[in-house]
Write a protein that holds these residues in place. Structure first.
Motif, PDB file in Angstrom:
ATOM      1  N   VAL A  95      46.360  51.681  35.079  1.00 32.65           N
ATOM      2  CA  VAL A  95      46.769  51.188  36.395  1.00 32.65           C
ATOM      3  C   VAL A  95      48.278  51.334  36.566  1.00 32.65           C
ATOM      4  CG1 VAL A  95      46.956  49.128  37.860  1.00 32.65           C
ATOM      5  CG2 VAL A  95      44.888  49.525  36.529  1.00 32.65           C
ATOM      6  N   VAL A  96      48.691  51.739  37.754  1.00 35.64           N
ATOM      7  CA  VAL A  96      50.089  51.609  38.178  1.00 35.64           C
ATOM      8  C   VAL A  96      50.113  50.693  39.393  1.00 35.64           C
ATOM      9  CG1 VAL A  96      50.953  53.779  37.251  1.00 35.64           C
ATOM     10  CG2 VAL A  96      49.911  53.761  39.515  1.00 35.64           C
ATOM     11  N   HIS A  97      51.232  50.011  39.574  1.00 40.25           N
ATOM     12  CA  HIS A  97      51.270  48.911  40.542  1.00 40.25           C
ATOM     13  C   HIS A  97      52.665  48.777  41.118  1.00 40.25           C
ATOM     14  CE1 HIS A  97      51.922  44.281  40.719  1.00 40.25           C
ATOM     15  NE2 HIS A  97      51.559  44.696  41.914  1.00 40.25           N
ATOM     16  N   ASN A  98      52.720  48.653  42.424  1.00 44.00           N
ATOM     17  CA  ASN A  98      53.955  48.315  43.113  1.00 44.00           C
ATOM     18  C   ASN A  98      53.724  47.005  43.848  1.00 44.00           C
ATOM     19  OD1 ASN A  98      56.425  48.280  44.381  1.00 44.00           O
ATOM     20  ND2 ASN A  98      55.850  49.732  45.971  1.00 44.00           N
ATOM     21  N   GLY A  99      54.644  46.055  43.718  1.00 44.33           N
ATOM     22  CA  GLY A  99      54.497  44.773  44.389  1.00 44.33           C
ATOM     23  C   GLY A  99      54.423  43.635  43.391  1.00 44.33           C
ATOM     24  N   ILE A 100      53.910  42.519  43.831  1.00 45.60           N
ATOM     25  CA  ILE A 100      53.831  41.328  42.985  1.00 45.60           C
ATOM     26  C   ILE A 100      52.463  40.670  43.153  1.00 45.60           C
ATOM     27  CG2 ILE A 100      54.720  38.995  42.624  1.00 45.60           C
ATOM     28  CD1 ILE A 100      57.479  39.993  43.394  1.00 45.60           C
ATOM     29  N   ILE A 101      51.824  40.357  42.039  1.00 45.72           N
ATOM     30  CA  ILE A 101      50.588  39.570  42.042  1.00 45.72           C
ATOM     31  C   ILE A 101      50.998  38.112  41.848  1.00 45.72           C
ATOM     32  CG2 ILE A 101      48.311  39.248  41.012  1.00 45.72           C
ATOM     33  CD1 ILE A 101      48.823  42.027  42.298  1.00 45.72           C
ATOM     34  N   GLU A 102      50.973  37.353  42.920  1.00 41.78           N
ATOM     35  CA  GLU A 102      51.554  36.015  42.895  1.00 41.78           C
ATOM     36  C   GLU A 102      50.764  35.042  42.022  1.00 41.78           C
ATOM     37  OE1 GLU A 102      51.745  35.017  46.999  1.00 41.78           O
ATOM     38  OE2 GLU A 102      53.441  36.348  47.417  1.00 41.78           O
ATOM     39  N   ASN A 103      49.475  35.248  41.898  1.00 38.35           N
ATOM     40  CA  ASN A 103      48.649  34.322  41.116  1.00 38.35           C
ATOM     41  C   ASN A 103      48.303  34.886  39.740  1.00 38.35           C
ATOM     42  OD1 ASN A 103      47.019  36.317  42.285  1.00 38.35           O
ATOM     43  ND2 ASN A 103      45.178  35.038  42.219  1.00 38.35           N
ATOM     44  N   TYR A 104      49.192  35.757  39.230  1.00 35.11           N
ATOM     45  CA  TYR A 104      48.881  36.421  37.961  1.00 35.11           C
ATOM     46  C   TYR A 104      48.773  35.434  36.799  1.00 35.11           C
ATOM     47  CZ  TYR A 104      53.413  36.084  35.616  1.00 35.11           C
ATOM     48  OH  TYR A 104      54.519  35.629  34.953  1.00 35.11           O
ATOM     49  N   ALA A 105      49.554  34.358  36.831  1.00 38.13           N
ATOM     50  CA  ALA A 105      49.548  33.420  35.701  1.00 38.13           C
ATOM     51  C   ALA A 105      48.168  32.771  35.543  1.00 38.13           C
ATOM     52  CB  ALA A 105      50.630  32.361  35.890  1.00 38.13           C
ATOM     53  N   VAL A 106      47.573  32.376  36.666  1.00 36.78           N
ATOM     54  CA  VAL A 106      46.232  31.773  36.615  1.00 36.78           C
ATOM     55  C   VAL A 106      45.209  32.797  36.118  1.00 36.78           C
ATOM     56  CG1 VAL A 106      44.385  30.768  38.005  1.00 36.78           C
ATOM     57  CG2 VAL A 106      46.771  30.117  38.433  1.00 36.78           C
ATOM     58  N   LEU A 107      45.304  34.010  36.647  1.00 36.42           N
ATOM     59  CA  LEU A 107      44.378  35.069  36.240  1.00 36.42           C
ATOM     60  C   LEU A 107      44.555  35.423  34.769  1.00 36.42           C
ATOM     61  CD1 LEU A 107      44.719  37.374  39.384  1.00 36.42           C
ATOM     62  CD2 LEU A 107      42.754  35.935  38.785  1.00 36.42           C
ATOM     63  N   LYS A 108      45.794  35.438  34.326  1.00 35.84           N
ATOM     64  CA  LYS A 108      46.067  35.772  32.930  1.00 35.84           C
ATOM     65  C   LYS A 108      45.455  34.734  31.990  1.00 35.84           C
ATOM     66  CE  LYS A 108      49.887  36.856  29.753  1.00 35.84           C
ATOM     67  NZ  LYS A 108      51.358  37.084  29.637  1.00 35.84           N
ATOM     68  N   ALA A 109      45.618  33.470  32.331  1.00 37.73           N
ATOM     69  CA  ALA A 109      45.048  32.406  31.498  1.00 37.73           C
ATOM     70  C   ALA A 109      43.529  32.529  31.427  1.00 37.73           C
ATOM     71  CB  ALA A 109      45.453  31.040  32.050  1.00 37.73           C
ATOM     72  N   GLU A 110      42.918  32.846  32.541  1.00 40.20           N
ATOM     73  CA  GLU A 110      41.464  33.020  32.590  1.00 40.20           C
ATOM     74  C   GLU A 110      41.026  34.178  31.700  1.00 40.20           C
ATOM     75  OE1 GLU A 110      38.607  35.041  35.860  1.00 40.20           O
ATOM     76  OE2 GLU A 110      39.737  33.304  36.591  1.00 40.20           O
ATOM     77  N   LEU A 111      41.745  35.285  31.800  1.00 40.85           N
ATOM     78  CA  LEU A 111      41.394  36.468  31.012  1.00 40.85           C
ATOM     79  C   LEU A 111      41.626  36.242  29.516  1.00 40.85           C
ATOM     80  CD1 LEU A 111      42.870  39.105  33.460  1.00 40.85           C
ATOM     81  CD2 LEU A 111      40.471  39.010  32.750  1.00 40.85           C
ATOM     82  N   GLN A 112      42.710  35.545  29.189  1.00 36.33           N
ATOM     83  CA  GLN A 112      42.978  35.250  27.772  1.00 36.33           C
ATOM     84  C   GLN A 112      41.881  34.362  27.193  1.00 36.33           C
ATOM     85  OE1 GLN A 112      47.013  33.742  28.277  1.00 36.33           O
ATOM     86  NE2 GLN A 112      47.835  35.496  27.142  1.00 36.33           N
ATOM     87  N   ALA A 113      41.394  33.441  27.999  1.00 39.27           N
ATOM     88  CA  ALA A 113      40.309  32.565  27.532  1.00 39.27           C
ATOM     89  C   ALA A 113      39.046  33.356  27.256  1.00 39.27           C
ATOM     90  CB  ALA A 113      40.042  31.476  28.578  1.00 39.27           C
ATOM     91  N   GLU A 114      38.914  34.499  27.928  1.00 37.82           N
ATOM     92  CA  GLU A 114      37.748  35.355  27.719  1.00 37.82           C
ATOM     93  C   GLU A 114      37.963  36.356  26.583  1.00 37.82           C
ATOM     94  OE1 GLU A 114      36.625  37.233  31.363  1.00 37.82           O
ATOM     95  OE2 GLU A 114      36.621  35.357  32.502  1.00 37.82           O
ATOM     96  N   GLY A 115      39.167  36.336  25.988  1.00 36.80           N
ATOM     97  CA  GLY A 115      39.418  37.198  24.838  1.00 36.80           C
ATOM     98  C   GLY A 115      40.255  38.429  25.116  1.00 36.80           C
ATOM     99  N   PHE A 116      40.709  38.608  26.336  1.00 36.91           N
ATOM    100  CA  PHE A 116      41.565  39.752  26.630  1.00 36.91           C
ATOM    101  C   PHE A 116      42.957  39.540  26.039  1.00 36.91           C
ATOM    102  CE2 PHE A 116      38.274  40.330  29.798  1.00 36.91           C
ATOM    103  CZ  PHE A 116      38.136  41.716  29.871  1.00 36.91           C
ATOM    104  N   VAL A 117      43.483  40.574  25.418  1.00 37.81           N
ATOM    105  CA  VAL A 117      44.782  40.510  24.754  1.00 37.81           C
ATOM    106  C   VAL A 117      45.839  41.189  25.625  1.00 37.81           C
ATOM    107  CG1 VAL A 117      46.125  41.191  22.735  1.00 37.81           C
ATOM    108  CG2 VAL A 117      43.715  40.501  22.483  1.00 37.81           C
ATOM    109  N   PHE A 118      46.934  40.497  25.865  1.00 40.26           N
ATOM    110  CA  PHE A 118      48.027  41.029  26.686  1.00 40.26           C
ATOM    111  C   PHE A 118      49.152  41.531  25.789  1.00 40.26           C
ATOM    112  CE2 PHE A 118      45.639  38.733  29.730  1.00 40.26           C
ATOM    113  CZ  PHE A 118      45.948  39.254  30.981  1.00 40.26           C
ATOM    114  N   THR A 119      49.660  42.692  26.106  1.00 38.40           N
ATOM    115  CA  THR A 119      50.742  43.280  25.310  1.00 38.40           C
ATOM    116  C   THR A 119      52.056  43.352  26.066  1.00 38.40           C
ATOM    117  OG1 THR A 119      50.122  45.521  26.018  1.00 38.40           O
ATOM    118  CG2 THR A 119      49.086  44.664  24.011  1.00 38.40           C
ATOM    119  N   SER A 120      52.050  42.940  27.349  1.00 42.56           N
ATOM    120  CA  SER A 120      53.272  43.017  28.151  1.00 42.56           C
ATOM    121  C   SER A 120      53.542  41.681  28.820  1.00 42.56           C
ATOM    122  CB  SER A 120      53.139  44.105  29.221  1.00 42.56           C
ATOM    123  OG  SER A 120      52.330  43.648  30.291  1.00 42.56           O
ATOM    124  N   GLN A 121      54.693  41.597  29.485  1.00 42.64           N
ATOM    125  CA  GLN A 121      55.071  40.404  30.248  1.00 42.64           C
ATOM    126  C   GLN A 121      54.772  40.566  31.739  1.00 42.64           C
ATOM    127  OE1 GLN A 121      59.111  41.062  28.823  1.00 42.64           O
ATOM    128  NE2 GLN A 121      59.095  38.998  27.933  1.00 42.64           N
TER     129      GLN A 121
END
Length: 611
Positions: A95-121
């Motif tokens: 994926v490439v992306h221009n802009g801002i996902i304002e609710n990314y923190a909530v989505l990130k927490a949800e995905l991490q709880a499901e086992g997804f591993v994040f490598t970036s900020q």
């Protein structure tokens, strides 16, 4: 403010993507990356720094792929680094992306709880993981992307590919510009058509909430899940704008293009001593009902609006308010009925200005009788498509991040607007209009003469190289130009500079004045000149060093610690356009002497498409 390029073809798209990124580098340049689909694998390369670093890596590794996406970044979430550079991946998804996902923190927490591993900020990596997850329950990449869109809050554009399918590229426009480039046996997508000019001159400008599926031979555009049609446009574009034309920097080239740009802008509105009959189009008659003007803009465009306020009030006696768009949109402003809302943006994609326009439209009723006008430099922009009246500057493509010719042509266009409103409301007599138009026609020649001051301004610039601060002073209609001059110096030389209305000196800024403080003064010939001279005396009395750009008849003389350059004679009414030129040249030469990146100053980007 990042740049997206994507393509699908029979040939290797890697060099096309990299060339596109180079043409978008004005949008962001702290890191760049590319992802190619090759034999069922995602081949990804990311580098910190300019696109040239990425280009060398792509060439050195001989990367190849007939489907790919690429990106040049201007950091919002996470520092500039390889791990934060786009494209971001998750499983088979890139994926490439221009802009801002304002609710990314909530989505990130949800995905991490499901086992997804994040490598970036970044917020972008959330999108990659969401699409990866959606692929488990959807049979196509298009369906997976469409299912994710409702989860994302904010303004963004996306380019998505999958290693499982080398035959399609999905892109989304949701608040950030995106254009499709049409080829023969190949199709492309980019944030700006300029990125694709080497491969096509046929484009489709995506509209809000469009989702597009590109294959080599087809383009499918969906709006709310329904297949829809969009008109393609063929443009007559030259690559000359991407060439420096013998100048050391784009900014210097664009400064010297202002004579022609202003002439084109004026010619688009006036012939001889009168406005074109069809100036501003069929809805221009609605200007007759306007009772007040509300201007919204950001940065340099805001300064142009400030000048226009003087013109509307002095010449037409119409109340005019000017506000920074990012403040206006959150201030719960009261827009009175019969208001002309003027939105100024070089690109026509400035996020805050667009959002402010949309907010006003959403909250108004037909009874309010509001009229919306876009003043910008790009006829295919969102701002143009979403307003009633369109006032295009004729600046041509501006590459340098620090605006020059876009600003002066905005000023010229705004005066044309004042003339048109005055004509529709009978607030200007034919003789008064003819007199103003005569003054406007003198501007290009005066600008040309001001450009001839370049060697003297370059010599003056040496006095600023070791300084850490500077003040810019103006009164009346020159005050916004003082603000603009200070902004230019800040933008490209990284010297802290502030613009002030000279009458405000004794209300605080005089505390800053000492022998190490250069004070730039704009001394046009107008009713406030004598008061400005008194302000200059206040600076001298406190040991400040004056750098004065003065009218030839101002009677301001050079003396010890008072340096004077005489600006070509011009009517005070249109003097702001001409006095902008030495401000631009001074900033340019100071930046060159300090060794900064003139065209791509740190932390900044040309088109501000994020909040």
């Amino acid at each position: 403010m990042c740049g997206i390029v994507g393509g699908i073809a029979e040939r290797n798209v890697a060099p096309i993507l990299v060339e596109g990124l180079k043409r978008l580098e004005y949008r962001g340049y702290d890191s760049a990356g590319v992802a190619l689909i090759d034999h069922g694998d995602i081949i990804r390369e990311r580098q910190v720094g300019k696109v040239a670093v990425l280009e060398n890596a792509v060439i050195g590794k001989q990367l190849h792929g007939a489907l790919g996406i690429a990106h040049t970044r201007w950091a919002t979430h996470g520092e500039p680094s390889v791990i934060n550079a786009h494209p971001h991946t998750s499983g088979t998804i890139a994926v490439v992306h221009n802009g801002i996902i304002e609710n990314y923190a909530v989505l990130k927490a949800e995905l991490q709880a499901e086992g997804f591993v994040f490598t970036s900020q970044t917020d972008t990596e959330v999108v990659a993981h969401l699409i990866h997850r959606a692929m488990h329950t959807h049979s196509t990449l298009l369906a997976a992307v469409q299912s994710v869109i409702p989860l994302l809050h904010g303004a963004y554009a996306l380019g998505v590919v999958s290693s499982q399918n080398a035959n399609e590229l999905i892109a989304v426009r949701a608040g950030s510009p995106l254009v499709v480039g049409l080829g023969i046996g190949e199709n492309f997508v980019a944030s700006d058509q300029m990125a694709l000019l080497p491969v096509t001159n046929r484009f489709i400008y995506l509209e809000e909430k469009d989702v597009v599926r590109l294959t080599r031979d087809s383009i499918e555009i969906y709006q709310n899940g329904v297949l829809t049609n969009r008109t393609s446009h063929e443009i007559d574009a030259s690559d000359s704008a991407s060439d420096k034309g013998g100048y050391k920097h784009y900014m210097l080239k664009e400064i010297h293009e202002q004579t022609d740009a202003l002439t084109r802008t004026l010619a688009a509105g006036i012939t001889g001593d009168s406005l074109h009959k069809d100036f501003l189009g069929e809805q221009a008659h609605r200007l007759a009902h306007v009772k007040q003007i509300q201007i919204i803009a950001c940065g340099t465009s805001f300064h142009a609006g400030m000048v226009a306020r003087y013109w509307f009030e002095k010449l037409l006696k119409l109340p005019c308010q000017v506000e920074i768009a990012s403040e206006f949109r959150y201030r719960e402003p009261v827009v009175l009925p019969n208001t002309l809302l003027v939105c100024i943006s070089q690109s026509g994609e400035t996020a805050d200005t667009l959002a402010a326009l949309r907010d006003v439209k959403a909250q108004s009723t037909l009874d309010d009788n509001l009229l919306y006008l876009a003043l910008c430099n790009v006829k295919t922009s969102s701002l143009i498509r979403e307003t009633d009246l369109h006032l295009l500057t004729q600046a041509g493509v501006e590459i340098g991040v620090a605006s020059t010719k876009a600003f002066t042509t905005q000023l010229a266009a705004l005066m044309l607007l004042v003339l048109k409103v005055g004509q529709e409301q009978n607030r200007l007599t034919p003789a008064e209009s003819a007199s103003i138009i005569e003054q406007l026609w003198h501007v290009p020649n005066a600008v040309n003469e001001a450009l001839a001051l370049d060697p003297l301004i370059e010599k003056m610039s040496h006095a600023f190289v070791e300084r850490r601060h500077a003040l810019f002073l103006g009164r009346g209609i020159e005050y916004p130009i003082a603000l603009e001059g200070a902004l230019k110096l800040k933008e490209i030389s990284y010297i802290h500079a502030e613009g002030y209305a000279a009458g405000e000196l004794k209300h605080g800024p005089l505390a800053l004045v000492d022998k190490d403080m250069p004070v730039v003064v704009l001394a046009a010939q107008d009713d406030l000149l004598d008061k400005l001279k008194s302000n200059m005396q206040e600076v001298q009395a406190r040991g400040g060093e004056l750098f004065v750009f003065a009218d030839v008849d101002s009677e301001i003389k050079a003396e010890e610690r008072v340096h004077v350059l005489y600006v070509p004679k011009i009517s005070g009414l249109v003097a702001p356009i001409v006095y902008s030129i030495p401000m631009q040249l001074l900033s340019y030469h100071v930046a060159v002497l300090r060794g900064t990146d003139v065209d791509q100053p740190r932390n900044l980007a040309k088109s501000v498409t994020v909040e």
